[in-house]
Design a protein around this motif. Structure first.
Motif, PDB file in Angstrom:
ATOM      1  N   PHE A   9      22.346  48.590  38.386  1.00 53.97           N
ATOM      2  CA  PHE A   9      22.775  47.202  38.594  1.00 53.97           C
ATOM      3  C   PHE A   9      21.900  46.230  37.805  1.00 53.97           C
ATOM      4  O   PHE A   9      22.395  45.324  37.121  1.00 53.97           O
ATOM      5  CB  PHE A   9      22.741  46.871  40.084  1.00 53.97           C
ATOM      6  N   LYS A  11      20.225  46.697  35.206  1.00 58.06           N
ATOM      7  CA  LYS A  11      20.445  46.821  33.754  1.00 58.06           C
ATOM      8  C   LYS A  11      21.474  45.765  33.316  1.00 58.06           C
ATOM      9  O   LYS A  11      21.301  45.100  32.289  1.00 58.06           O
ATOM     10  CB  LYS A  11      20.943  48.240  33.446  1.00 58.06           C
ATOM     11  N   HIS A  12      22.528  45.607  34.133  1.00 56.24           N
ATOM     12  CA  HIS A  12      23.533  44.574  33.838  1.00 56.24           C
ATOM     13  C   HIS A  12      22.925  43.175  33.921  1.00 56.24           C
ATOM     14  O   HIS A  12      23.204  42.314  33.093  1.00 56.24           O
ATOM     15  CB  HIS A  12      24.696  44.662  34.835  1.00 56.24           C
ATOM     16  N   ASP A  15      21.162  42.434  30.849  1.00 58.11           N
ATOM     17  CA  ASP A  15      22.093  42.092  29.767  1.00 58.11           C
ATOM     18  C   ASP A  15      22.550  40.638  29.869  1.00 58.11           C
ATOM     19  O   ASP A  15      22.564  39.911  28.869  1.00 58.11           O
ATOM     20  CB  ASP A  15      23.335  42.999  29.811  1.00 58.11           C
ATOM     21  N   PHE A  16      22.921  40.235  31.105  1.00 57.26           N
ATOM     22  CA  PHE A  16      23.364  38.840  31.286  1.00 57.26           C
ATOM     23  C   PHE A  16      22.226  37.884  30.926  1.00 57.26           C
ATOM     24  O   PHE A  16      22.450  36.842  30.330  1.00 57.26           O
ATOM     25  CB  PHE A  16      23.782  38.556  32.744  1.00 57.26           C
ATOM     26  N   GLU A 306      29.062  35.293  34.005  1.00 60.86           N
ATOM     27  CA  GLU A 306      28.881  36.673  33.525  1.00 60.86           C
ATOM     28  C   GLU A 306      28.885  37.642  34.708  1.00 60.86           C
ATOM     29  O   GLU A 306      29.496  38.710  34.667  1.00 60.86           O
ATOM     30  CB  GLU A 306      27.549  36.825  32.775  1.00 60.86           C
ATOM     31  N   GLU A 310      31.706  40.776  35.619  1.00 58.56           N
ATOM     32  CA  GLU A 310      31.408  42.215  35.649  1.00 58.56           C
ATOM     33  C   GLU A 310      31.559  42.798  37.057  1.00 58.56           C
ATOM     34  O   GLU A 310      32.050  43.910  37.224  1.00 58.56           O
ATOM     35  CB  GLU A 310      29.962  42.421  35.162  1.00 58.56           C
ATOM     36  N   PHE A 311      31.123  42.036  38.067  1.00 58.71           N
ATOM     37  CA  PHE A 311      31.136  42.551  39.440  1.00 58.71           C
ATOM     38  C   PHE A 311      32.087  41.728  40.311  1.00 58.71           C
ATOM     39  O   PHE A 311      32.282  40.543  40.059  1.00 58.71           O
ATOM     40  CB  PHE A 311      29.722  42.503  40.036  1.00 58.71           C
TER      41      PHE A 311
END
Ligand code: GLN
Length: 319
Positions: A9, A11-12, A15-16, A306, A310-311
């Motif tokens: 989680f 990791k995302h 990225d954001f 973002e 994604e979620f």
């Protein structure tokens, strides 16, 4: 764990974070020197889940003043101590559709809601006059600060006196709101307007960082129990009311669009902080000083978009 694969989680989230870092839109608030001098590069994101998993990236230990992010907190204290019925005799629940410091009251001559300046000043008068009115000014300040600190699980919470003095100096509009409400008999009896305004400026000048603010958000996400200390700080019904109004009124004049696009209760402040609550999952705090036209942190708003891209954290995902 509420988020089983936490490293996956985060990791995302990383990225954001990097994606939003390259966003150089917006302008740092300039109405007081202490905010005007903020580095527009600062950018931090902190997460705290309801079971105490933590993640932080960027400038998450640099202090910033709470500003309008204090509004849901003082409202929460008022609800907790006085109950919904008493509090809402004095303040409404309707988005104002106007600027956060607009000189306007609703049809009943009450402030529209506790998330805009008029409503927050009114809530400060309730804290001052109705909750233990025998307290001295110093005791009331400590009482409020200690409450904020409990919400943050005892983590970083301070007070910025230079900001307080500047806020009080550059406050023509806030005083105008204060007097306008006095003209309409909005306050409880015996309210001392000057003292009430001071408490409002003091709340705006409390200082925290992304990490401690993410714990405050997590306490709200966890029905009022701080996930770090396990202390019961707020009742679930107080939390419900706070989140309801953060959802409808927390993002200034962007609140309707934010509720539609992001669907997460949130509150932003003029120092560039953004408090987000994903009920029963986690609290998030982002901080980046440059603000958009409506006063919300540019990187913060992008981060939220973002995240829900994604979620499925939007309130009405998964129906
Ligand atoms: N100190 C600011 C004010 O009272 C707080 C408002 C904000 O964060 N938008 O105007």
């Amino acid at each position: 764990f509420i988020i089983p694969d936490f490293p996956g989680f985060t990791k995302h989230i990383e990225d954001f974070y990097w994606k939003c870092k390259s966003n150089i839109e917006g302008k740092v608030a300039a109405y007081i020197p202490q905010l005007a001098h903020m580095n527009s590069e600062y950018w931090g994101v902190s997460i705290c889940t309801i079971d105490g998993q933590r993640f932080s990236i960027g400038d998450t230990t640099i202090p910033f003043t709470l500003q309008s992010c204090s509004k849901p907190l003082t409202y929460a204290i008022a609800l907790e101590k006085l109950g919904q019925e008493v509090v809402h005799k004095y303040v409404g629940q309707e988005p104002s559709g106007r600027n956060f410091n607009e000189l306007v009251l609703d049809h009943n001559k009450k402030p529209h809601n506790p998330m805009i300046n008029a409503g927050a000043i009114l809530v400060c008068s309730l804290l001052k006059s109705l909750i233990k009115p025998e307290m001295t000014l110093a005791e009331k300040f400590d009482f409020t600060m200690n409450y904020f600190k409990k919400l943050a699980g005892g983590e970083s919470l301070g007070f910025n006196n230079a900001v307080f003095l500047s806020e009080r100096e550059a406050a023509d509009r806030n005083y105008a709101l204060g007097f306008y409400m006095r003209e309409h008999k909005c306050y409880p009896e015996k309210t001392n307007l000057r003292e009430c305004m001071d408490l409002y400026f003091q709340c705006c000048s409390m200082e925290a960082n992304c990490e401690s603010m993410s714990v405050m958000a997590a306490t709200l996400a966890n029905g009022g129990i701080c996930p770090i200390t396990e202390e019961k700080v707020l009742r679930p019904d107080s939390v419900r009311d706070v989140l309801s109004l953060m959802h409808s009124c927390g993002m200034y004049d962007y609140s309707g669009q934010f509720a539609f696009k992001v669907g997460i209760p949130a509150k932003s402040g003029v120092s560039g902080s953004l408090l987000m609550v994903i009920p029963n999952v986690m609290g998030i705090c982002t901080w980046s000083p440059p603000l958009d036209m409506l006063g919300n942190s540019c990187r913060g708003v992008q981060f939220c978009e973002e995240l829900v891209g994604e979620f499925n954290f939007h309130r009405y995902d998964n129906l």
